[in-house]
Design a protein around this motif. Structure first.
Motif, PDB file in Angstrom:
ATOM      1  N   LYS A  79      52.123  38.421  38.626  1.00 29.11           N
ATOM      2  CA  LYS A  79      52.180  39.799  38.549  1.00 29.11           C
ATOM      3  C   LYS A  79      51.535  41.121  37.863  1.00 29.11           C
ATOM      4  N   SER A  80      51.419  41.636  38.761  1.00 31.19           N
ATOM      5  CA  SER A  80      50.229  42.910  38.222  1.00 31.19           C
ATOM      6  C   SER A  80      50.671  42.919  36.338  1.00 31.19           C
ATOM      7  N   SER A  81      49.662  43.567  35.643  1.00 30.62           N
ATOM      8  CA  SER A  81      49.549  43.525  34.538  1.00 30.62           C
ATOM      9  C   SER A  81      49.878  44.668  34.297  1.00 30.62           C
ATOM     10  N   GLY A  82      49.241  45.015  35.061  1.00 32.01           N
ATOM     11  CA  GLY A  82      48.684  47.151  35.107  1.00 32.01           C
ATOM     12  C   GLY A  82      48.290  47.086  34.148  1.00 32.01           C
ATOM     13  N   VAL A  83      47.033  46.296  33.772  1.00 33.33           N
ATOM     14  CA  VAL A  83      46.105  46.844  33.117  1.00 33.33           C
ATOM     15  C   VAL A  83      44.791  46.760  33.803  1.00 33.33           C
ATOM     16  N   VAL A  84      44.024  47.132  33.824  1.00 29.16           N
ATOM     17  CA  VAL A  84      42.923  47.251  34.850  1.00 29.16           C
ATOM     18  C   VAL A  84      41.341  47.253  34.507  1.00 29.16           C
ATOM     19  N   ARG A  85      40.868  46.395  35.049  1.00 31.63           N
ATOM     20  CA  ARG A  85      39.428  46.050  34.646  1.00 31.63           C
ATOM     21  C   ARG A  85      38.514  46.844  35.856  1.00 31.63           C
ATOM     22  N   ILE A  86      37.671  47.211  35.720  1.00 36.32           N
ATOM     23  CA  ILE A  86      36.588  46.579  37.137  1.00 36.32           C
ATOM     24  C   ILE A  86      35.967  45.662  36.969  1.00 36.32           C
ATOM     25  N   LEU A  87      35.312  45.256  37.910  1.00 38.17           N
ATOM     26  CA  LEU A  87      34.476  44.073  37.586  1.00 38.17           C
ATOM     27  C   LEU A  87      33.486  44.549  38.646  1.00 38.17           C
ATOM     28  N   LYS A  88      33.587  45.232  39.401  1.00 43.38           N
ATOM     29  CA  LYS A  88      31.898  45.501  40.500  1.00 43.38           C
ATOM     30  C   LYS A  88      33.215  46.899  40.515  1.00 43.38           C
ATOM     31  N   ASP A  89      31.349  47.978  40.100  1.00 43.50           N
ATOM     32  CA  ASP A  89      31.818  49.250  40.355  1.00 43.50           C
ATOM     33  C   ASP A  89      30.877  49.519  42.208  1.00 43.50           C
ATOM     34  N   LEU A  90      31.401  51.141  42.241  1.00 40.93           N
ATOM     35  CA  LEU A  90      30.599  51.051  43.511  1.00 40.93           C
ATOM     36  C   LEU A  90      29.213  51.151  43.177  1.00 40.93           C
ATOM     37  N   ASP A  91      28.265  51.417  44.294  1.00 41.30           N
ATOM     38  CA  ASP A  91      27.346  51.845  43.952  1.00 41.30           C
ATOM     39  C   ASP A  91      26.957  53.254  44.343  1.00 41.30           C
ATOM     40  N   ALA A  92      27.394  53.795  44.814  1.00 38.61           N
ATOM     41  CA  ALA A  92      27.352  55.243  45.783  1.00 38.61           C
ATOM     42  C   ALA A  92      27.759  56.256  44.749  1.00 38.61           C
ATOM     43  N   ASP A  93      27.541  57.142  45.054  1.00 39.11           N
ATOM     44  CA  ASP A  93      27.704  58.168  43.979  1.00 39.11           C
ATOM     45  C   ASP A  93      28.520  58.718  44.851  1.00 39.11           C
ATOM     46  N   LEU A  94      30.176  59.756  44.575  1.00 42.27           N
ATOM     47  CA  LEU A  94      31.338  60.000  45.109  1.00 42.27           C
ATOM     48  C   LEU A  94      31.064  61.136  45.340  1.00 42.27           C
ATOM     49  N   GLY A 123      34.599  63.287  41.464  1.00 43.23           N
ATOM     50  CA  GLY A 123      33.677  64.566  41.914  1.00 43.23           C
ATOM     51  C   GLY A 123      33.641  64.652  43.072  1.00 43.23           C
ATOM     52  N   PRO A 124      34.324  63.757  44.751  1.00 42.42           N
ATOM     53  CA  PRO A 124      34.674  63.403  45.332  1.00 42.42           C
ATOM     54  C   PRO A 124      35.654  64.504  46.189  1.00 42.42           C
ATOM     55  N   ALA A 125      34.831  64.712  47.384  1.00 43.75           N
ATOM     56  CA  ALA A 125      36.043  66.115  48.529  1.00 43.75           C
ATOM     57  C   ALA A 125      36.687  65.492  48.684  1.00 43.75           C
ATOM     58  N   SER A 126      37.381  64.268  48.567  1.00 40.18           N
ATOM     59  CA  SER A 126      38.863  63.930  49.076  1.00 40.18           C
ATOM     60  C   SER A 126      38.459  63.203  48.196  1.00 40.18           C
ATOM     61  N   VAL A 127      39.546  61.820  48.552  1.00 44.54           N
ATOM     62  CA  VAL A 127      40.617  60.528  48.156  1.00 44.54           C
ATOM     63  C   VAL A 127      41.831  60.063  48.584  1.00 44.54           C
ATOM     64  N   GLU A 128      41.428  59.395  49.900  1.00 43.05           N
ATOM     65  CA  GLU A 128      42.569  58.839  50.877  1.00 43.05           C
ATOM     66  C   GLU A 128      42.919  57.501  50.552  1.00 43.05           C
ATOM     67  N   ILE A 129      43.911  57.575  50.766  1.00 48.91           N
ATOM     68  CA  ILE A 129      44.034  55.700  51.132  1.00 48.91           C
ATOM     69  C   ILE A 129      44.861  55.412  52.337  1.00 48.91           C
TER      70      ILE A 129
END
Length: 183
Positions: A79-94, A123-129
């Motif tokens: 079950k999701s705890s609802g607390v999110v941690r970034i384990l590996k972040d993006l290399d790219a600038d958004l 600051g991306p132009a857009s974010v979709e899923i």
């Protein structure tokens, strides 16, 4: 891995390799149309999105770039705890980029909601899923998902990147895991 290889571990196969391949091609064609003339940064959420990232990117006819994130909201258990941690972040600038988050599955939506807000703040132009699978009965937050492959029941599913204890990710179909495996 074929479903026959783990048939004793599956209660039922929900989607075959062929059905998944067809739906991924349809989603890729829609994404190509929607982003015509714009380059997409496809962001995969590790580890589950490895299959959809590979197949979706190969099915697309547009130029794209890829990056990966690893986030966690599942301490121990299922079950999701609802607390999110970034384990590996993006290399790219958004900044001013068109970002498409590729996910294997949306269940509660809690992690993905947090992730989308986090990426939008960059600051991306857009974010979709884009997700291959969604469990409508399990969703706990309202989250706009532009591309949904298939809805699945609120059961423990494995295959096509979805795992149990790091196993079954390489199953080429998606099935409901038999309770005797995880109880």
């Amino acid at each position: 891995m074929d479903a026959k290889d783990v048939s004793a571990d599956l209660k039922e196969v929900l989607y075959t390799k062929e059905e998944i391949d067809q739906r991924v091609r349809e989603m890729a064609a829609q994404i190509d149309r929607d982003y015509e003339g714009r380059e997409v940064l496809l962001v995969g959420v590790l580890k589950g999105a490895c299959m959809i990232m590979a197949d979706l990117s190969r099915a697309m006819h547009s130029h794209l770039t890829m990056d990966w994130m690893a986030v966690s909201s599942y301490g121990s258990g299922t079950k999701s705890s609802g607390v999110v941690r970034i384990l590996k972040d993006l290399d790219a600038d958004l900044l001013n980029r068109h970002v498409l988050i590729a996910e294997d599955i949306i269940d509660s939506g809690l992690t993905l909601s947090w992730l989308k807000a986090n990426l939008e703040s960059r600051g991306p132009a857009s974010v979709e899923i884009c997700t291959l699978f969604r469990k409508p009965e399990a969703v706990k937050v309202d989250i706009d998902v532009k591309y949904v492959g298939m809805d699945i029941p609120n059961e423990f599913v494995v295959g096509y990147g979805l795992d149990f204890a790091e196993k079954y990710r390489n199953l080429d179909s998606v099935g409901i895991l038999a309770p005797h495996v995880y109880e």
